[in-house]
Write an enzyme that holds these catalytic residues in place. Structure first.
Site, PDB file in Angstrom:
ATOM      1  N   ARG A 191       0.962  -1.411  -0.133  1.00 37.51           N
ATOM      2  CA  ARG A 191      -0.105  -0.119  -0.173  1.00 37.51           C
ATOM      3  C   ARG A 191       0.776   1.324   0.145  1.00 37.51           C
ATOM      4  NH1 ARG A 191      -2.318  -3.521  -1.090  1.00 37.51           N
ATOM      5  NH2 ARG A 191      -3.830  -4.619   0.310  1.00 37.51           N
TER       6      ARG A 191
ATOM      7  N   SER B  95     -10.443   0.005   4.617  1.00 39.19           N
ATOM      8  CA  SER B  95      -9.801  -0.508   5.406  1.00 39.19           C
ATOM      9  C   SER B  95      -9.007   1.247   6.153  1.00 39.19           C
ATOM     10  CB  SER B  95      -8.153  -1.390   4.960  1.00 39.19           C
ATOM     11  OG  SER B  95      -9.022  -2.417   4.785  1.00 39.19           O
TER      12      SER B  95
ATOM     13  N   GLU C  97      -4.114   3.789   5.838  1.00 39.89           N
ATOM     14  CA  GLU C  97      -3.662   3.737   4.467  1.00 39.89           C
ATOM     15  C   GLU C  97      -4.685   4.815   4.137  1.00 39.89           C
ATOM     16  OE1 GLU C  97      -5.063  -0.823   3.883  1.00 39.89           O
ATOM     17  OE2 GLU C  97      -5.997   0.287   1.756  1.00 39.89           O
TER      18      GLU C  97
END
Ligand SMILES: Cc1cc2nc3c(=O)[nH]c(=O)nc-3n(C[C@H](O)[C@H](O)[C@H](O)COP(=O)(O)OP(=O)(O)OC[C@H]3O[C@@H](n4cnc5c(N)ncnc54)[C@H](O)[C@@H]3O)c2cc1C
Length: 291
Positions: free
Chosen positions: A164, A212, A282
């Site tokens: 990520r 998320s 994130e």
């Protein structure tokens, strides 16, 4: 909302461009129709620039964004099949469209893209992934534009890519990429349906979220740590930790960005106190606080 010139509006409310349905106004919101128009805009405006894909991994603060927000969602949206396993995908194409294209043309493995609600530009920036695959596994080259409006073609080796996270060789935005799919894992409608069913079972897909919120720390799942901290359902203002998946925050009662940021901080502090583990976000947080 004032029309400035073609494809350019003033004071556009960004809440309507994000999956959390939260966010103040952008001074300027620009949706270019072509590379030339985009290049000309970058050359002739020296304001700060923020890029927006589908807004599914972004928290825009209540005071909005100064300068210009650029969206390529409406225009840079073609997929071109180059040969049986190679395609050129523009930044505004949705990940779902790419998965459907793979199904139609029998290449893969690309089913994992179907559940990611972002654009390819966002997926390249985030190295988005799930079910064992990540975006950059399949990237052969990228077409990017810099702050001066100049276009470059780059090799993936020029980027530093991890979970990520993608570091760029210089400030840039993605216009398209060439992707190569090894062809051995065909992408079928059955796979797409089974991945969709698994998501429906485990994630609050019908609510306003950004997926998320936190990255999984090494050897742990953020959702598990949050759940074991007793935070499922914990509420601040108009938002709460999802009862279905603890790494999701739902905006179910007209939350402000401040509510969400306060809840994010509370989760980070609670997990740190309980397990000594730092949770990194994130989701990208941008813009100004409300005065
Ligand atoms: C229900 C739900 C499920 C999700 N599931 C997943 C999942 O399984 N896996 C996963 O990885 N993510 C998941 N996400 C998060 C999100 O969809 C991904 O991170 C996606 O890649 C973000 O794309 P976007 O177009 O929405 O980007 P945005 O949210 O618009 O932007 C994200 C970042 O990318 C930058 N950006 C966007 N386009 C460009 C461009 N063309 N050039 C340069 N920078 C750009 C923005 O400036 C910003 O910093 C989920 C989100 C939701 C709401």
């Amino acid at each position: 909302m004032t029309i400035l010139k073609k494809n350019c509006v003033q004071n556009e409310l960004l809440a309507s461009h994000t999956s959390w349905k939260i966010g103040g106004k952008a001074d300027i919101f620009f949706s270019p129709n072509s590379r030339d128009e985009l290049s000309e805009f970058l050359k002739s405006n020296d304001c700060s620039i923020t890029w927006l894909g589908n807004g599914t991994n972004i928290l825009v603060r209540d005071g909005g964004v100064r300068g210009a927000v650029i969206s390529t969602k409406k225009s840079f949206n073609s997929i071109q099949l180059l040969d049986r396993s190679n395609c050129k995908v523009e930044a505004g194409v949705s990940c779902f469209e790419l998965a459907m294209h793979a199904t139609k043309n029998n290449f893969g493995p690309a089913a994992f893209f179907s559940g990611i609600p972002g654009s390819i530009g966002g997926a390249l920036t985030m190295n988005a992934g799930c079910f064992g695959h990540e975006t950059w596994e399949f990237v052969k080259s990228v077409e990017v534009i810099d702050r001066n409006g100049d276009i470059h073609h780059l090799d993936p080796k020029e980027f530093s890519i991890s979970y990520r996270s993608v570091s760029f060789p210089f400030p840039l935005w993605f216009l398209s990429c060439e992707m190569i799919f090894p062809y051995k894992g065909l992408t079928t409608m059955e796979e797409l349906k089974s991945l969709r069913d698994s998501r429906i079972e485990h994630q609050p897909l019908t609510e306003n979220t950004c997926g998320s919120v936190f990255k999984n720390p090494d050897g742990n799942h953020a959702g598990d740590l949050i759940e074991r901290s007793g935070l499922k359902g914990f509420r601040i203002g108009g938002c709460a930790v999802s009862e279905k998946h603890a790494n999701f925050i739902v905006n179910d009662k007209e939350a402000t960005a401040k509510d969400i940021e306060t809840l994010i901080n509370h989760i980070q502090n609670t997990v740190k106190d309980r397990f000594g583990i730092n949770l990194d976000t994130e989701v990208r947080i941008i813009g100004e606080h409300d005065e």
